[in-house]
Design a protein around this motif. Structure first.
Motif, short mmCIF file in Angstrom:
data_model
loop_
_atom_site.label_atom_id
_atom_site.label_comp_id
_atom_site.label_asym_id
_atom_site.label_seq_id
_atom_site.Cartn_x
_atom_site.Cartn_y
_atom_site.Cartn_z
N PHE A 192 -36.94 -111.99 -37.02
CA PHE A 192 -37.60 -110.65 -37.24
C PHE A 192 -37.48 -109.78 -35.96
N GLY A 193 -37.55 -110.28 -34.83
CA GLY A 193 -37.45 -109.78 -33.72
C GLY A 193 -36.11 -109.43 -33.11
N PHE A 194 -35.07 -110.05 -33.64
CA PHE A 194 -33.81 -109.84 -33.20
C PHE A 194 -32.67 -109.68 -34.17
N GLN A 195 -32.67 -110.80 -35.13
CA GLN A 195 -31.54 -110.47 -36.03
C GLN A 195 -31.60 -109.46 -37.09
N ALA A 196 -32.95 -109.36 -37.71
CA ALA A 196 -33.06 -108.47 -38.81
C ALA A 196 -33.15 -107.20 -37.86
N ASN A 197 -33.72 -106.98 -36.66
CA ASN A 197 -33.84 -105.64 -35.96
C ASN A 197 -32.52 -105.17 -35.66
N LYS A 198 -31.66 -106.03 -34.91
CA LYS A 198 -30.07 -105.59 -34.87
C LYS A 198 -29.63 -105.00 -36.11
N LEU A 199 -29.90 -105.54 -37.29
CA LEU A 199 -29.11 -104.86 -38.66
C LEU A 199 -29.84 -103.29 -38.95
N ILE A 200 -31.27 -103.50 -38.75
CA ILE A 200 -31.65 -102.05 -39.22
C ILE A 200 -31.67 -100.86 -38.18
N MET A 201 -30.95 -101.37 -36.91
CA MET A 201 -30.91 -100.55 -35.96
C MET A 201 -29.62 -99.30 -36.33
N LEU A 256 -20.96 -102.19 -33.64
CA LEU A 256 -20.57 -102.90 -32.64
C LEU A 256 -21.57 -103.94 -31.98
N SER A 257 -22.68 -103.36 -31.91
CA SER A 257 -23.88 -104.13 -31.48
C SER A 257 -24.17 -105.22 -32.21
N VAL A 258 -23.91 -105.19 -33.79
CA VAL A 258 -24.29 -106.18 -34.52
C VAL A 258 -23.13 -106.99 -34.81
N ILE A 259 -21.61 -106.52 -35.00
CA ILE A 259 -20.59 -107.31 -35.10
C ILE A 259 -20.52 -108.13 -34.15
N TYR A 260 -20.91 -108.01 -32.81
CA TYR A 260 -20.84 -108.97 -31.60
C TYR A 260 -21.57 -110.39 -31.77
N ILE A 261 -22.53 -109.91 -32.65
CA ILE A 261 -23.57 -111.38 -33.00
C ILE A 261 -22.72 -112.35 -33.77
N ILE A 262 -21.87 -112.02 -34.65
CA ILE A 262 -20.91 -112.98 -35.39
C ILE A 262 -20.10 -114.04 -34.33
N PRO A 263 -19.30 -113.53 -33.46
CA PRO A 263 -18.74 -114.58 -32.71
C PRO A 263 -19.71 -115.18 -31.42
N TRP A 264 -20.65 -114.18 -31.12
CA TRP A 264 -21.47 -114.79 -30.15
C TRP A 264 -22.20 -115.89 -30.86
N ASN A 265 -22.77 -115.82 -31.99
CA ASN A 265 -23.72 -116.68 -32.72
C ASN A 265 -22.79 -118.16 -32.68
N ILE A 266 -21.62 -117.89 -33.16
CA ILE A 266 -20.81 -119.14 -33.43
C ILE A 266 -20.32 -119.69 -32.30
N TRP A 267 -20.06 -118.93 -31.02
CA TRP A 267 -19.84 -119.80 -29.55
C TRP A 267 -20.91 -120.28 -29.16
N ILE A 268 -22.46 -119.63 -29.24
CA ILE A 268 -23.41 -120.24 -28.80
C ILE A 268 -23.82 -121.57 -29.48
N GLY A 269 -23.66 -121.56 -30.82
CA GLY A 269 -23.67 -122.65 -31.65
C GLY A 269 -25.12 -122.89 -32.49
N PRO A 270 -25.09 -123.50 -33.68
CA PRO A 270 -26.35 -123.43 -34.36
C PRO A 270 -27.36 -124.14 -33.80
N LEU A 271 -27.25 -125.07 -33.11
CA LEU A 271 -28.45 -125.70 -32.43
C LEU A 271 -29.20 -125.00 -31.43
N ALA A 272 -28.53 -124.05 -30.67
CA ALA A 272 -29.09 -123.34 -29.75
C ALA A 272 -29.34 -121.91 -30.08
N VAL A 273 -28.70 -121.36 -31.21
CA VAL A 273 -28.75 -119.89 -31.69
C VAL A 273 -29.95 -119.25 -31.71
N GLY A 274 -31.10 -120.24 -32.28
CA GLY A 274 -32.22 -119.48 -32.53
C GLY A 274 -32.95 -119.23 -31.06
N ALA A 275 -32.88 -120.25 -30.18
CA ALA A 275 -33.43 -120.03 -28.71
C ALA A 275 -32.63 -119.03 -28.07
#
Length: 536
Positions: A291-300, A23-42
């Protein structure tokens, strides 16, 4: 109420842990889409930094007490001293709730100074930290209640509360983010602030559920079960906060290590890239988020598997040692734990590595999938050895090797600090993850050697079983990689839907291959071996 067996406990915590992590990984999909590619890294970098800080306060707030409560309650209940268990629960609920209030005040009024010390002066984290301070009011009491329920060997209920907490948290995060970013056309900072508030909502619902379970637990204890402390005064220890803290601090230090190392990463990585490599803020945000957020979420998801075994080990071993059952049953339990851990975690790690590019496409973006998948592969190696470390360190705690376990923790920190700068300069985004992996490898080696010296866990029979599991995992990896190569020839993995289809196909193939091989060579029997093992 029927108490959980070791297998049932591990399965329940595995299922709930995996569901929570998914659940904590899946939410990233819509969350990143709604945030948008320009701001997703920040946004990801900011969210990752804030939650690393929050996790540190979270661990301090619970202070390792839930694991210690679980251990002590299991030990008391194994001897029929249910009255002592009740005293522990009531007293430490009050103590730790007061600790939570103090930490909430520190987070709210000292957020600026926390940002300077723990986020390399990034003032963007100040407001989210204030939002998260509210969760500190409920988290310590929730931790105590979870430890109490686990100590009674009703681990499945404690595990289910985590699912409730995660569902509520994710639901509010997605609702708030969609409202702010899509309906109101707001900015990512506001969305991150509201996303952090979700932790309080999830924790509150989980606490209410466990309060109801506590009533059921108390009704399950009959008068004939109870041996009061006055019946056996010589065996009833005095309950005081100092003794509980002495029992809890080792668990605290074990639980804290990953959070502390991540905080170390987010400060040193920023400094290295700013002062030595002269990178822009956007580059730093994008790489740190990787490495600190995206990969970390997946390996959790992998880490949750280790936690499931570890959480079952504490009350089981504690009860055995309290009852002085002898060396042989403990030795057999540890052998089963080692085999079961490797049987579950190894194929999961190898499978995630095999489909790393598709995972990155689904949960982040396709245009980052080449570099991101490589970061994820290195992170999987780190996660595997972190999982081993978690279980070995908890075994050391329960078997009274506290000083040695603390020495290994210090050794890990020293190794990490020595390797961090040169590896980050030389390997870039892979550097911090590699440094952490090496620290866990060294520490796991020493911890296992100490445990094996006392209990002689490793023998020819166990070595053969572990070798079979390794061979099965490698064959599965080869088959899945080959299947992945062929499937993407037919189905494009450049879209999230296509990548998801590839993941499902390759995942099913991997499960089928590993399951078949495990059945044929007898590795699957480990489930039967621990099925009837009781917590106490």
């Amino acid at each position: 109420m029927k108490k959980d067996s070791l297998l049932k406990s591990s399965l329940w915590i595995s299922i709930s842990g995996i569901l929570s992590r998914i659940l904590s990984v899946i939410y990233i999909i819509p969350w990143n889409i709604w945030i948008g590619p320009l701001a997703v890294g920040a946004a990801n970098a900011l969210y990752g930094k804030v939650y690393n800080i929050y996790n540190l306060f979270l661990i301090i707030a619970t202070a390792g007490i839930p694991s210690a409560i679980s251990k002590e309650v299991a030990a008391h209940n194994a001897l029929g001293r249910y009255d002592q268990s009740e005293k522990l629960f009531k007293k430490y609920t009050i103590y730790m709730s007061l600790v939570g209030i103090v930490l909430a005040l520190i987070m709210f009024f000292g957020a600026k100074y926390v940002a300077i010390v723990l986020a390399a002066g990034d003032m963007r984290v100040v407001t989210p930290i204030k939002y998260l301070s509210v969760a500190m009011l409920i988290i310590p009491a929730l931790g105590i209640l979870r430890g109490y329920i686990q100590g009674y060997a009703f681990i499945s209920y404690s595990a289910f509360s985590q699912v409730i907490e995660q569902i509520a948290r994710v639901a509010y995060m997605l609702y708030a983010t969609y409202t702010i970013m899509i309906l109101q056309k707001g900015n990512y900072m506001t969305a991150v602030n509201q996303s952090t508030l979700a932790s309080f909502i999830g924790a509150t619902l989980a606490y209410l559920f466990l309060l109801w379970i506590r009533i059921k637990v108390r009704r399950s204890v009959t008068v004939t079960d109870i041996t009061t402390s006055t019946d056996s005064p010589e065996s009833a220890p005095d309950i005081n906060f100092a003794s509980m803290l002495r029992s809890a601090i080792p668990f605290l230090l074990v639980d804290t290590i990953m959070t502390v190392l991540q905080l170390f990463d987010q400060t040193t990585f920023t400094w290295i890239y700013e002062l030595i490599l002269h990178a822009s803020q956007k580059t730093i945000d994008d790489l740190y988020a990787m490495f600190g957020f995206q990969a970390n979420k997946l390996i959790m998801v992998l880490v949750s598997l280790a936690i499931s075994v570890s959480s079952s080990v504490i009350p089981a071993l504690s009860a055995m040692i309290s009852r002085k059952v002898g060396k042989e049953p403990i030795q057999k339990l540890m052998q089963n734990i080692v085999q079961f851990t490797v049987f579950i975690i190894l194929p999961a790690t190898l499978g995630m590595m095999a489909i790393s590019r598709q995972l990155w496409t689904v949960f982040v973006f396709y245009n980052q999938s080449i570099l991101g998948s490589k970061v994820l592969i290195v992170s999987c190696v780190e996660a595997f050895f972190y999982c081993l470390f978690m279980i070995l360190e908890n075994i050391l705690q329960v078997t009274h090797h506290v000083k040695k376990s603390l020495f290994y923790l210090v050794l890990a920190y020293v190794i990490k600090m020595i390797l961090q700068v040169p590896l980050t300069i030389y390997l870039g985004v892979y550097g911090p993850v590699t440094a952490t992996a090496i620290a866990f490898i060294v520490m796991s080696h020493f911890a296992f050697r100490l445990i094996n010296k006392q209990f002689q866990i490793v023998d020819k029979d166990l070595a053969k079983k572990l070798l079979k599991i390794l061979i099965d995992g490698i064959i599965m990896l080869i088959v899945v990689v080959a299947a992945n190569f062929l499937v993407v020839k037919v189905i494009s993995d450049a879209t999230k839907i296509g990548a998801m289809i590839v993941i499902i196909i390759c995942g099913l193939i991997g499960i089928a291959v590993y399951g078949f091989l495990s059945y044929k060579d007898g590795s699957l029997k480990i489930l039967k071996d621990i099925r009837d093992t009781k917590i106490y």
